[in-house]
Design an enzyme around this catalytic site. Structure first.
Site, PDB file in Angstrom:
ATOM      1  N   GLU A 126       1.188  -1.411   0.497  1.00  4.80           N
ATOM      2  CA  GLU A 126      -0.005   0.134  -0.326  1.00  4.80           C
ATOM      3  C   GLU A 126       0.479   1.204   0.008  1.00  4.80           C
ATOM      4  O   GLU A 126       1.801   1.338   0.565  1.00  4.80           O
ATOM      5  CB  GLU A 126      -0.840  -0.266   1.209  1.00  4.80           C
ATOM      6  CG  GLU A 126      -2.113  -1.120   1.638  1.00  4.80           C
ATOM      7  CD  GLU A 126      -2.978  -1.518   2.540  1.00  4.80           C
ATOM      8  OE1 GLU A 126      -2.859  -0.845   2.868  1.00  4.80           O
ATOM      9  OE2 GLU A 126      -4.098  -2.202   2.570  1.00  4.80           O
ATOM     10  N   PRO A 127       0.460   2.374  -0.030  1.00  8.25           N
ATOM     11  CA  PRO A 127       1.229   3.230   0.116  1.00  8.25           C
ATOM     12  C   PRO A 127       2.010   3.749   1.106  1.00  8.25           C
ATOM     13  O   PRO A 127       3.364   4.058   0.917  1.00  8.25           O
ATOM     14  CB  PRO A 127      -0.057   4.984  -0.549  1.00  8.25           C
ATOM     15  CG  PRO A 127      -1.109   4.025  -0.750  1.00  8.25           C
ATOM     16  CD  PRO A 127      -0.961   2.894  -0.744  1.00  8.25           C
TER      17      PRO A 127
ATOM     18  N   GLY B 138       5.292  -1.407   2.556  1.00  6.88           N
ATOM     19  CA  GLY B 138       5.128  -2.595   2.035  1.00  6.88           C
ATOM     20  C   GLY B 138       6.396  -3.410   2.329  1.00  6.88           C
ATOM     21  O   GLY B 138       5.671  -4.603   2.778  1.00  6.88           O
ATOM     22  N   SER B 139       7.608  -3.468   3.433  1.00  5.18           N
ATOM     23  CA  SER B 139       7.650  -4.386   4.075  1.00  5.18           C
ATOM     24  C   SER B 139       7.192  -4.745   5.673  1.00  5.18           C
ATOM     25  O   SER B 139       7.014  -6.087   5.963  1.00  5.18           O
ATOM     26  CB  SER B 139       9.232  -3.843   5.345  1.00  5.18           C
ATOM     27  OG  SER B 139      10.321  -3.464   3.785  1.00  5.18           O
TER      28      SER B 139
ATOM     29  N   ARG C 119      37.677  -4.280 -27.175  1.00  2.26           N
ATOM     30  CA  ARG C 119      38.000  -2.835 -26.785  1.00  2.26           C
ATOM     31  C   ARG C 119      39.317  -2.793 -26.630  1.00  2.26           C
ATOM     32  O   ARG C 119      39.517  -3.412 -26.150  1.00  2.26           O
ATOM     33  CB  ARG C 119      37.213  -2.188 -25.745  1.00  2.26           C
ATOM     34  CG  ARG C 119      37.627  -0.393 -25.372  1.00  2.26           C
ATOM     35  CD  ARG C 119      37.135   0.221 -25.777  1.00  2.26           C
ATOM     36  NE  ARG C 119      37.841   2.162 -25.928  1.00  2.26           N
ATOM     37  CZ  ARG C 119      36.556   2.383 -26.194  1.00  2.26           C
ATOM     38  NH1 ARG C 119      36.836   2.527 -27.706  1.00  2.26           N
ATOM     39  NH2 ARG C 119      37.486   4.102 -25.916  1.00  2.26           N
TER      40      ARG C 119
ATOM     41  N   HIS D 175      32.731  -0.962 -19.776  1.00  2.00           N
ATOM     42  CA  HIS D 175      32.833  -0.946 -20.938  1.00  2.00           C
ATOM     43  C   HIS D 175      32.825   1.110 -20.787  1.00  2.00           C
ATOM     44  O   HIS D 175      32.914   2.051 -21.964  1.00  2.00           O
ATOM     45  CB  HIS D 175      31.093  -0.198 -20.949  1.00  2.00           C
ATOM     46  CG  HIS D 175      30.433  -1.864 -21.534  1.00  2.00           C
ATOM     47  ND1 HIS D 175      29.909  -3.250 -20.825  1.00  2.00           N
ATOM     48  CD2 HIS D 175      29.527  -1.847 -22.873  1.00  2.00           C
ATOM     49  CE1 HIS D 175      29.262  -4.001 -21.538  1.00  2.00           C
ATOM     50  NE2 HIS D 175      29.517  -3.150 -22.823  1.00  2.00           N
TER      51      HIS D 175
ATOM     52  N   GLY E 162      32.988   5.011 -21.039  1.00  2.00           N
ATOM     53  CA  GLY E 162      32.187   5.850 -21.618  1.00  2.00           C
ATOM     54  C   GLY E 162      31.109   5.106 -22.182  1.00  2.00           C
ATOM     55  O   GLY E 162      29.342   5.850 -22.627  1.00  2.00           O
TER      56      GLY E 162
ATOM     57  N   GLU F  64       9.631  -8.684  -3.856  1.00  2.00           N
ATOM     58  CA  GLU F  64       9.127  -9.154  -2.636  1.00  2.00           C
ATOM     59  C   GLU F  64      10.765  -9.644  -1.383  1.00  2.00           C
ATOM     60  O   GLU F  64      10.607 -10.583  -0.337  1.00  2.00           O
ATOM     61  CB  GLU F  64       9.876 -10.821  -3.630  1.00  2.00           C
ATOM     62  CG  GLU F  64       9.707 -11.252  -4.742  1.00  2.00           C
ATOM     63  CD  GLU F  64       8.338 -11.130  -5.409  1.00  2.00           C
ATOM     64  OE1 GLU F  64       7.430 -11.301  -3.923  1.00  2.00           O
ATOM     65  OE2 GLU F  64       7.791 -11.150  -6.245  1.00  2.00           O
TER      66      GLU F  64
HETATM   67  C1  LIG Z   1       8.884  -2.058  -9.787  1.00  2.85           C
HETATM   68  C2  LIG Z   1       8.125  -2.675  -8.393  1.00  2.85           C
HETATM   69  C3  LIG Z   1       7.514  -3.668  -8.493  1.00  2.85           C
HETATM   70  C4  LIG Z   1       6.702  -4.100  -7.130  1.00  2.85           C
HETATM   71  N1  LIG Z   1       5.733  -4.631  -7.751  1.00  2.85           N
HETATM   72  C5  LIG Z   1       4.445  -5.361  -6.564  1.00  2.85           C
HETATM   73  C6  LIG Z   1       4.031  -6.049  -6.098  1.00  2.85           C
HETATM   74  O1  LIG Z   1       3.228  -6.529  -8.227  1.00  2.85           O
HETATM   75  N2  LIG Z   1       2.261  -7.054  -5.837  1.00  2.85           N
HETATM   76  C7  LIG Z   1       3.269  -6.160  -4.343  1.00  2.85           C
HETATM   77  O2  LIG Z   1       2.249  -6.137  -3.382  1.00  2.85           O
HETATM   78  N3  LIG Z   1       4.064  -5.148  -4.495  1.00  2.85           N
HETATM   79  C8  LIG Z   1       4.960  -4.774  -5.312  1.00  2.85           C
HETATM   80  N4  LIG Z   1       6.302  -3.846  -4.858  1.00  2.85           N
HETATM   81  C9  LIG Z   1       6.130  -3.072  -3.281  1.00  2.85           C
HETATM   82  C10 LIG Z   1       7.469  -3.874  -2.903  1.00  2.85           C
HETATM   83  O3  LIG Z   1       7.332  -5.610  -2.319  1.00  2.85           O
HETATM   84  C11 LIG Z   1       7.904  -3.338  -1.395  1.00  2.85           C
HETATM   85  O4  LIG Z   1       8.833  -2.114  -2.217  1.00  2.85           O
HETATM   86  C12 LIG Z   1       9.473  -3.723  -0.617  1.00  2.85           C
HETATM   87  O5  LIG Z   1       8.535  -5.095  -0.262  1.00  2.85           O
HETATM   88  C13 LIG Z   1       9.459  -2.934  -0.372  1.00  2.85           C
HETATM   89  O6  LIG Z   1       8.545  -2.150   0.919  1.00  2.85           O
HETATM   90  P1  LIG Z   1       8.713  -0.318   0.391  1.00  2.85           P
HETATM   91  O7  LIG Z   1       8.602   0.123  -0.295  1.00  2.85           O
HETATM   92  O8  LIG Z   1       7.103  -0.124   1.451  1.00  2.85           O
HETATM   93  O9  LIG Z   1      10.064   0.090   1.608  1.00  2.85           O
HETATM   94  P2  LIG Z   1       9.284   0.624   3.425  1.00  2.85           P
HETATM   95  O10 LIG Z   1       8.976  -1.162   3.635  1.00  2.85           O
HETATM   96  O11 LIG Z   1       9.237   1.234   3.754  1.00  2.85           O
HETATM   97  O12 LIG Z   1      11.340   0.483   4.041  1.00  2.85           O
HETATM   98  C14 LIG Z   1      12.186   1.140   2.979  1.00  2.85           C
HETATM   99  C15 LIG Z   1      13.864   1.027   3.800  1.00  2.85           C
HETATM  100  O13 LIG Z   1      13.221   0.057   5.147  1.00  2.85           O
HETATM  101  C16 LIG Z   1      14.191  -0.611   5.296  1.00  2.85           C
HETATM  102  N5  LIG Z   1      13.310  -1.413   6.968  1.00  2.85           N
HETATM  103  C17 LIG Z   1      11.983  -1.901   6.546  1.00  2.85           C
HETATM  104  N6  LIG Z   1      11.373  -2.094   7.528  1.00  2.85           N
HETATM  105  C18 LIG Z   1      12.946  -2.696   7.942  1.00  2.85           C
HETATM  106  C19 LIG Z   1      12.755  -3.110   9.003  1.00  2.85           C
HETATM  107  N7  LIG Z   1      12.215  -3.655  10.476  1.00  2.85           N
HETATM  108  N8  LIG Z   1      14.653  -2.954   9.943  1.00  2.85           N
HETATM  109  C20 LIG Z   1      15.570  -3.040   8.654  1.00  2.85           C
HETATM  110  N9  LIG Z   1      15.419  -1.907   7.922  1.00  2.85           N
HETATM  111  C21 LIG Z   1      13.801  -2.271   7.490  1.00  2.85           C
HETATM  112  C22 LIG Z   1      14.141  -1.594   4.208  1.00  2.85           C
HETATM  113  O14 LIG Z   1      14.866  -2.744   3.660  1.00  2.85           O
HETATM  114  C23 LIG Z   1      13.909  -0.603   3.243  1.00  2.85           C
HETATM  115  O15 LIG Z   1      15.574  -0.145   2.651  1.00  2.85           O
HETATM  116  C24 LIG Z   1       7.000  -3.370  -6.386  1.00  2.85           C
HETATM  117  C25 LIG Z   1       7.846  -2.662  -5.721  1.00  2.85           C
HETATM  118  C26 LIG Z   1       8.124  -2.223  -7.129  1.00  2.85           C
HETATM  119  C27 LIG Z   1       9.986  -1.223  -7.229  1.00  2.85           C
END
Ligand SMILES: Cc1cc2nc3c(=O)[nH]c(=O)nc-3n(C[C@H](O)[C@H](O)[C@H](O)COP(=O)(O)OP(=O)(O)OC[C@H]3O[C@@H](n4cnc5c(N)ncnc54)[C@H](O)[C@@H]3O)c2cc1C
Length: 401
Positions: A131-132, A135-136, A284, A354, A356, A379
């Site tokens: 969600e916005p 992710g984690s 090269r 590669h 430049g 993932e």
């Molecule tokens: C191109 C793309 C495609 C995607 N496709 C999908 C999809 O198909 N379906 C879907 O559901 N999601 C998808 N995602 C989302 C993706 O799974 C999340 O971006 C990812 O899980 C990380 O979550 P976040 O971006 O909210 O980062 P955050 O969870 O906000 O993390 C930010 C940073 O804090 C670190 N962090 C967070 N918690 C901890 C902790 N407890 N301890 C230490 N470090 C921590 C993280 O490692 C990261 O470095 C996609 C993302 C991208 C960029």
């Protein structure tokens, strides 16, 4: 010299599938990938080719019209495809995760309804946890489902759906209050809904909007979107497995096999970077000889090839463990972590080789350089993999004293 990333002990069928896919990648994907990527164009012709090869049904059981192949076969195909163009492996990966979740957790009616059309690639899957605001931290999901007669009403906003626009079936994880009173642990009050929709953008069905493609630095061609649910009505028989409160576990199961696939993607992209680097290094010339004859460049090539081999071995090990029916979260976490980090390093070394020209859009390495970082995030980030690995290690090596 033997090609890098060979896999011992494959059956004749596996070898035949892989050689067909490799041929397809060399002839149909590599020649057009960079141009399509620069235009951010959906690779429809390639997707049609994958459908013909049966790749959308590779792991779907034969009784549903699939090829019934193992996770290892699937991962090795993904590795080949990512060697051609990582975005194409993204197109099949979320489809594969949804098909896997249906196979493992779906009711008989859900399997009969979805899997045959998924095997043909007619119904294509996306999966949606993020969600916005998260992710984690999946437990912080705020999208909600509320029961209303024989239906559920879903509200909330989801983010980062790979194949959000091109799919017609989305597995969506939301909180569900029904049967889960206030105070229930978050992971026990989540439900996966199987949401059917028309492919495309805008209001794709009443209460469900896919706003448009997110503009990304790489991993182009494949659509990544938001998903907005505003009073979306879903029949109760579209709760995955027919029972609410099981969504978190179902999604984690899907993500676990997804991790092997992200590792496989890392292996494929790293292999391609190595191929580009070793080829350029022999063409090269500087200071009167090919740069491959300078020891510093040879050392780079040696390090790159070693990383390609190590990542491949760990990915194969993780896939085989799952195929044997054993728990593989440790191996999948390690393989995903190592393969994505090594991929980034191998790509950077090929970029440096590669000079430049690596910075020019005329050279394929420029695309790989923008693609590799996605594998560090998707993932589960490196930090999340290390948390999984660390927890499992403490289970295995519990202090006995
Ligand atoms: C191109 C793309 C495609 C995607 N496709 C999908 C999809 O198909 N379906 C879907 O559901 N999601 C998808 N995602 C989302 C993706 O799974 C999340 O971006 C990812 O899980 C990380 O979550 P976040 O971006 O909210 O980062 P955050 O969870 O906000 O993390 C930010 C940073 O804090 C670190 N962090 C967070 N918690 C901890 C902790 N407890 N301890 C230490 N470090 C921590 C993280 O490692 C990261 O470095 C996609 C993302 C991208 C960029």
């Amino acid at each position: 010299m033997a090609r890098l990333a060979q896999t011992a002990g494959l059956t004749d069928v596996q070898q035949e599938i892989l050689s067909t896919v490799r041929d397809f990648v060399d002839k149909e994907i590599i020649p057009v990938a960079t141009e399509l990527e620069h235009r951010d164009e959906y690779p429809q012709q390639i997707v049609d080719g994958l459908k013909e090869l049966g790749l959308f049904g590779l792991m779907i059981p034969e009784e549903y019209g699939g090829l019934g192949e193992s996770l290892l076969t699937y991962a090795l195909c993904v590795e080949e495809i990512a060697r051609g163009w990582m975005s194409v492996s993204g197109i099949i990966n979320t489809h594969f995760i949804v098909a896997y979740m249906l196979k493992q957790h779906g009711t008989q009616e859900q399997k009969d309804h979805f899997l045959p059309r998924m095997a043909l690639g007619e119904t294509r899957g996306a999966f949606s946890m993020s969600e916005p605001a998260l992710g984690s931290d999946v437990s912080a999901i705020s999208s909600k489902a509320v029961k209303d007669g024989d239906e559920y009403v879903l509200n909330g906003q989801k983010m980062w759906l790979t194949n959000g626009g091109s799919s017609s079936l989305v597995a969506v994880l939301v909180k569900s209050d029904e049967g889960h009173p206030e105070g229930t642990a978050p992971h026990k009050s989540m439900t996966t809904f199987l949401v059917e929709k028309e492919p495309g953008f805008g209001e794709v069905c009443p209460g469900l909007t896919i706003p448009g493609k997110i503009d990304k630095m790489g991993y182009k061609g494949v659509d990544t979107t938001e998903l907005i649910m505003d009073g979306l009505r879903i029949p109760a028989n579209r709760v995955l497995g027919g029972e609410t409160g099981r969504g978190f576990y179902q999604m984690m199961d899907g993500v676990e096999v997804g991790r092997v696939n992200v590792a496989a993607r890392g292996c494929g992209v790293a292999q391609r970077a190595f191929e580009l680097g070793v080829s350029y290094a022999q063409q090269r010339h500087t200071f009167g000889k090919p740069i491959a004859q300078h020891q510093a460049i040879q050392f780079k090539l040696a390090e790159m090839a070693t990383k390609v081999e190590a990542a491949h071995a760990m990915m194969v090990n993780a896939a085989r463990k799952k195929d044997s029916g054993e728990r593989n979260d440790l191996e999948a976490g390690m393989a995903k972590y190592l393969a994505s980090e090594y991929c980034k390093e191998v790509v950077e070394d090929a970029f440096r080789i590669h000079g430049g020209y690596g910075f020019s859009k005329e050279y394929e390495i420029e695309r790989l350089y923008r693609e590799a970082p996605m594998l560090l995030i998707g993932e589960g980030t490196a930090e999340i993999q290390k948390m999984i690995i660390g927890r499992r290690l403490l289970e295995e090596y519990r202090f006995q004293g």
